[in-house]
Structures are given as structure tokens and as C-alpha cells.
Design a protein around this motif. Structure first.
Motif, PDB file in Angstrom:
ATOM      1  N   LEU A 189     -17.770   1.435 -23.543  1.00 55.37           N
ATOM      2  CA  LEU A 189     -18.110   0.052 -23.838  1.00 55.37           C
ATOM      3  C   LEU A 189     -17.677  -0.772 -22.642  1.00 55.37           C
ATOM      4  O   LEU A 189     -16.530  -0.674 -22.199  1.00 55.37           O
ATOM      5  N   ILE A 190     -18.600  -1.563 -22.110  1.00 57.10           N
ATOM      6  CA  ILE A 190     -18.346  -2.365 -20.908  1.00 57.10           C
ATOM      7  C   ILE A 190     -18.725  -3.809 -21.204  1.00 57.10           C
ATOM      8  O   ILE A 190     -19.872  -4.092 -21.559  1.00 57.10           O
ATOM      9  N   THR A 191     -17.756  -4.721 -21.055  1.00 54.15           N
ATOM     10  CA  THR A 191     -18.066  -6.143 -21.247  1.00 54.15           C
ATOM     11  C   THR A 191     -18.519  -6.754 -19.924  1.00 54.15           C
ATOM     12  O   THR A 191     -18.302  -6.196 -18.852  1.00 54.15           O
ATOM     13  N   GLY A 192     -19.167  -7.895 -20.021  1.00 56.91           N
ATOM     14  CA  GLY A 192     -19.695  -8.541 -18.821  1.00 56.91           C
ATOM     15  C   GLY A 192     -20.740  -7.675 -18.154  1.00 56.91           C
ATOM     16  O   GLY A 192     -20.824  -7.593 -16.932  1.00 56.91           O
ATOM     17  N   ALA A 193     -21.570  -7.028 -18.972  1.00 55.76           N
ATOM     18  CA  ALA A 193     -22.471  -5.980 -18.488  1.00 55.76           C
ATOM     19  C   ALA A 193     -23.809  -6.479 -17.945  1.00 55.76           C
ATOM     20  O   ALA A 193     -24.569  -5.690 -17.402  1.00 55.76           O
ATOM     21  N   ALA A 194     -24.087  -7.757 -18.048  1.00 53.23           N
ATOM     22  CA  ALA A 194     -25.412  -8.244 -17.665  1.00 53.23           C
ATOM     23  C   ALA A 194     -25.604  -8.415 -16.168  1.00 53.23           C
ATOM     24  O   ALA A 194     -26.731  -8.492 -15.693  1.00 53.23           O
ATOM     25  N   ARG A 195     -24.496  -8.472 -15.419  1.00 49.05           N
ATOM     26  CA  ARG A 195     -24.647  -8.671 -13.972  1.00 49.05           C
ATOM     27  C   ARG A 195     -23.394  -8.203 -13.252  1.00 49.05           C
ATOM     28  O   ARG A 195     -22.396  -7.859 -13.870  1.00 49.05           O
ATOM     29  N   GLY A 196     -23.447  -8.211 -11.940  1.00 47.61           N
ATOM     30  CA  GLY A 196     -22.283  -7.905 -11.112  1.00 47.61           C
ATOM     31  C   GLY A 196     -21.698  -6.523 -11.356  1.00 47.61           C
ATOM     32  O   GLY A 196     -22.430  -5.545 -11.539  1.00 47.61           O
ATOM     33  N   LEU A 197     -20.369  -6.460 -11.350  1.00 43.61           N
ATOM     34  CA  LEU A 197     -19.674  -5.187 -11.544  1.00 43.61           C
ATOM     35  C   LEU A 197     -20.024  -4.530 -12.874  1.00 43.61           C
ATOM     36  O   LEU A 197     -20.169  -3.316 -12.957  1.00 43.61           O
TER      37      LEU A 197
ATOM     38  N   ALA B 124     -26.622   6.838 -15.483  1.00 46.14           N
ATOM     39  CA  ALA B 124     -27.164   7.882 -14.605  1.00 46.14           C
ATOM     40  C   ALA B 124     -26.522   9.238 -14.845  1.00 46.14           C
ATOM     41  O   ALA B 124     -27.061  10.260 -14.427  1.00 46.14           O
ATOM     42  N   GLN B 125     -25.394   9.261 -15.522  1.00 42.62           N
ATOM     43  CA  GLN B 125     -24.703  10.522 -15.815  1.00 42.62           C
ATOM     44  C   GLN B 125     -25.160  11.073 -17.157  1.00 42.62           C
ATOM     45  O   GLN B 125     -25.421  10.326 -18.092  1.00 42.62           O
ATOM     46  N   ALA B 126     -25.224  12.370 -17.248  1.00 42.47           N
ATOM     47  CA  ALA B 126     -25.681  13.024 -18.478  1.00 42.47           C
ATOM     48  C   ALA B 126     -24.656  12.902 -19.596  1.00 42.47           C
ATOM     49  O   ALA B 126     -23.452  12.830 -19.347  1.00 42.47           O
ATOM     50  N   ASN B 127     -25.168  12.899 -20.814  1.00 43.65           N
ATOM     51  CA  ASN B 127     -24.364  13.011 -22.025  1.00 43.65           C
ATOM     52  C   ASN B 127     -23.405  11.841 -22.237  1.00 43.65           C
ATOM     53  O   ASN B 127     -22.246  12.038 -22.587  1.00 43.65           O
ATOM     54  N   ASN B 128     -23.900  10.620 -22.023  1.00 37.74           N
ATOM     55  CA  ASN B 128     -23.115   9.422 -22.259  1.00 37.74           C
ATOM     56  C   ASN B 128     -23.813   8.519 -23.266  1.00 37.74           C
ATOM     57  O   ASN B 128     -25.038   8.493 -23.345  1.00 37.74           O
ATOM     58  N   VAL B 129     -23.016   7.762 -24.001  1.00 29.26           N
ATOM     59  CA  VAL B 129     -23.497   6.615 -24.763  1.00 29.26           C
ATOM     60  C   VAL B 129     -22.852   5.414 -24.102  1.00 29.26           C
ATOM     61  O   VAL B 129     -21.620   5.337 -24.007  1.00 29.26           O
ATOM     62  N   VAL B 130     -23.670   4.498 -23.606  1.00 24.26           N
ATOM     63  CA  VAL B 130     -23.160   3.327 -22.896  1.00 24.26           C
ATOM     64  C   VAL B 130     -23.448   2.090 -23.744  1.00 24.26           C
ATOM     65  O   VAL B 130     -24.597   1.785 -24.034  1.00 24.26           O
ATOM     66  N   VAL B 131     -22.376   1.419 -24.133  1.00 24.88           N
ATOM     67  CA  VAL B 131     -22.500   0.172 -24.883  1.00 24.88           C
ATOM     68  C   VAL B 131     -22.289  -0.959 -23.885  1.00 24.88           C
ATOM     69  O   VAL B 131     -21.201  -1.119 -23.322  1.00 24.88           O
ATOM     70  N   ALA B 132     -23.342  -1.724 -23.657  1.00 21.51           N
ATOM     71  CA  ALA B 132     -23.298  -2.856 -22.734  1.00 21.51           C
ATOM     72  C   ALA B 132     -23.073  -4.119 -23.556  1.00 21.51           C
ATOM     73  O   ALA B 132     -23.934  -4.510 -24.350  1.00 21.51           O
ATOM     74  N   ALA B 133     -21.923  -4.737 -23.371  1.00 23.13           N
ATOM     75  CA  ALA B 133     -21.601  -5.969 -24.094  1.00 23.13           C
ATOM     76  C   ALA B 133     -21.933  -7.157 -23.202  1.00 23.13           C
ATOM     77  O   ALA B 133     -21.460  -7.236 -22.064  1.00 23.13           O
ATOM     78  N   VAL B 134     -22.756  -8.046 -23.723  1.00 19.86           N
ATOM     79  CA  VAL B 134     -23.243  -9.190 -22.954  1.00 19.86           C
ATOM     80  C   VAL B 134     -23.050 -10.474 -23.765  1.00 19.86           C
ATOM     81  O   VAL B 134     -22.976 -10.433 -24.992  1.00 19.86           O
TER      82      VAL B 134
ATOM     83  N   ASN C 272     -14.476  -6.009 -18.493  1.00 16.05           N
ATOM     84  CA  ASN C 272     -14.918  -6.496 -17.190  1.00 16.05           C
ATOM     85  C   ASN C 272     -15.215  -7.995 -17.189  1.00 16.05           C
ATOM     86  O   ASN C 272     -15.101  -8.643 -16.166  1.00 16.05           O
ATOM     87  N   ALA C 273     -15.583  -8.549 -18.334  1.00 13.32           N
ATOM     88  CA  ALA C 273     -15.969  -9.961 -18.403  1.00 13.32           C
ATOM     89  C   ALA C 273     -14.806 -10.855 -18.001  1.00 13.32           C
ATOM     90  O   ALA C 273     -13.677 -10.647 -18.420  1.00 13.32           O
ATOM     91  N   ALA C 274     -15.107 -11.841 -17.178  1.00 19.73           N
ATOM     92  CA  ALA C 274     -14.096 -12.807 -16.741  1.00 19.73           C
ATOM     93  C   ALA C 274     -14.797 -14.004 -16.141  1.00 19.73           C
ATOM     94  O   ALA C 274     -15.993 -13.953 -15.851  1.00 19.73           O
ATOM     95  N   ILE C 275     -14.026 -15.075 -15.957  1.00 19.80           N
ATOM     96  CA  ILE C 275     -14.555 -16.226 -15.239  1.00 19.80           C
ATOM     97  C   ILE C 275     -13.621 -16.563 -14.083  1.00 19.80           C
ATOM     98  O   ILE C 275     -12.421 -16.300 -14.136  1.00 19.80           O
ATOM     99  N   SER C 276     -14.214 -17.108 -13.056  1.00 21.22           N
ATOM    100  CA  SER C 276     -13.478 -17.593 -11.886  1.00 21.22           C
ATOM    101  C   SER C 276     -14.246 -18.804 -11.378  1.00 21.22           C
ATOM    102  O   SER C 276     -15.074 -18.696 -10.497  1.00 21.22           O
ATOM    103  N   GLN C 277     -13.970 -19.946 -11.966  1.00 18.58           N
ATOM    104  CA  GLN C 277     -14.792 -21.118 -11.708  1.00 18.58           C
ATOM    105  C   GLN C 277     -14.187 -22.117 -10.739  1.00 18.58           C
ATOM    106  O   GLN C 277     -14.911 -22.900 -10.139  1.00 18.58           O
TER     107      GLN C 277
END
Length: 192
Positions: free
Chosen positions: A6-14, A24-34, A91-96
Motif C-alpha cells: 500500500l503506497i500513499t501519495g500514489a498519483a504523482r512523483g515518488l 512491473a514485478q511479478a506476483n504483487n498486489v499494489v494498492v495505490a492510495a490517492v 509517501n504522501a506529504a506536503i511541503s508548501q
């Protein structure tokens, strides 16, 4: 068994880069949190190349929300039958803003703490039961920054009275999670 991320801040950047790498790797379930699944950046995740045995799930987690992380976990369990997570990357964060300490406003620092620290704590609380059900060594990773250093502030000449303190606090939280949960590997990572 697949590895579930599970990866937060998944819509852009890192975050998007991490999603692409794990798809791209085999045998994964990727949860993209946006923040907004209907946003074009979020929708573009569906077109990322993926290994044949890897799948993508998109959920809503806005780190400014006090309820999104728990609601996303409920969605994962009820709609996608995901009952365990192996790796969570906060991964999600702000730096404004980059003010000197003398110019920091309460609103600016509170907004940054809400996302960069409180959001990570709420995420950890929500995913903890799923991490505890992992059949692997579960990992909880938070994207930090070298600007959160206390001992080496002299290396960074830019004013950093808002973002840096939130990353220093995040580093403390991550160490505490690691110490409190001996069966979970928890650490902050500086991506640079």
C-alpha cells in the motif's frame, strides 16, 4: 503468496514511481492510495505497465482526513478481500512553504503537521491489523527527508521552519513504532 503493498501519495512523483516499480514485478498486489481517485493523475495509474501476475487497486486516502485511512482499509477488506498488507509506504506529504522560524504561522505549521505527521499516525493505526496478518515480515515505511535532521541543520541553508520540524517529528514517530511493535519493521527513508 503475492506481496501486497500500500503506497500513499500514489498519483504523482515518488508515489507514482513506486507504484510503477512494484507493478512491473511479478506476483504483487499494489494498492495505490490517492487523494482523489477521479483525478486524471489517479486514473493514469491504470495505464501503467504491469507484470501478468500483478494487480492494481486504487483507494482514496487524503492524509488531511481523519477518517480516510480507516475507510480505505474497510474497502480493501470488504470489496477486494485484502485482509493483510506486507509493506506500507507512507509517501504522501506536503511541503508548501519554507519560512524562517521567526516567520512561521500557526496555520502553516499545523497544516504541515496534520498531513506529514498526524496523517502517518492515522495511516499506521488503520493498517496495523493488516500488517499483523502478513505472512511475511511486515514493513511500515515513511518517506522522510534529510531536512528533518536535528544534528546536521547546518548543512541546509534554506529556511525550513515548517517542513523540517514535521519530518523530525515523523522520524521520532517511526522509531517509536519500531520499538513498540517488535514484529514490524518500521523506519523512515530519505529518498534523495
Amino acid at each position: 503468496m503475492p506481496t501486497t503493498y500500500l503506497i500513499t501519495g500514489a498519483a504523482r512523483g515518488l508515489g507514482k514511481g513506486l507504484v510503477a516499480a512494484y507493478l512491473a514485478q511479478a506476483n504483487n498486489v499494489v494498492v495505490a492510495a490517492v487523494r482523489n481517485p477521479d483525478d486524471e493523475n489517479s486514473k493514469s495509474l491504470q495505464s501503467l505497465p504491469r507484470a501478468p501476475t500483478t494487480s492494481l487497486v486504487i483507494v482514496k486516502i487524503d492524509s488531511n482526513s481523519t477518517t480516510d485511512a480507516a475507510e480505505a482499509v474497510a474497502v480493501l477488506e470488504t470489496q477486494y478481500n485484502i485482509t493483510a498488507l506486507d509493506v506500507v509506504i507512507a509517501n504522501a506529504a506536503i511541503s508548501q512553504k519554507f519560512p524562517r522560524v521567526e516567520n512561521v504561522t500557526a496555520v502553516d505549521i499545523l497544516n504541515h503537521y496534520r498531513v506529514n505527521v498526524v496523517g502517518v499516525i492515522l495511516l499506521f493505526q488503520a493498517v496495523l491489523p493488516l500488517l499483523q496478518r502478513s505472512d511475511k515480515i511486515p514493513k511500515f515505511i515513511a518517506m522522510s527527508s534529510e531536512t528533518g535532521t536535528i544534528g546536521n541543520q547546518e548543512k541546509f541553508e534554506i529556511p525550513n521552519g515548517v517542513y523540517g520540524p514535521t519530518k523530525a517529528s515523523l522520524n521520532w514517530i517511526m522509531k517509536k513504532i519500531h520499538l513498540e511493535h517488535i514484529n514490524i519493521v518500521a523506519f523512515p527513508a530519505h529518498p534523495g
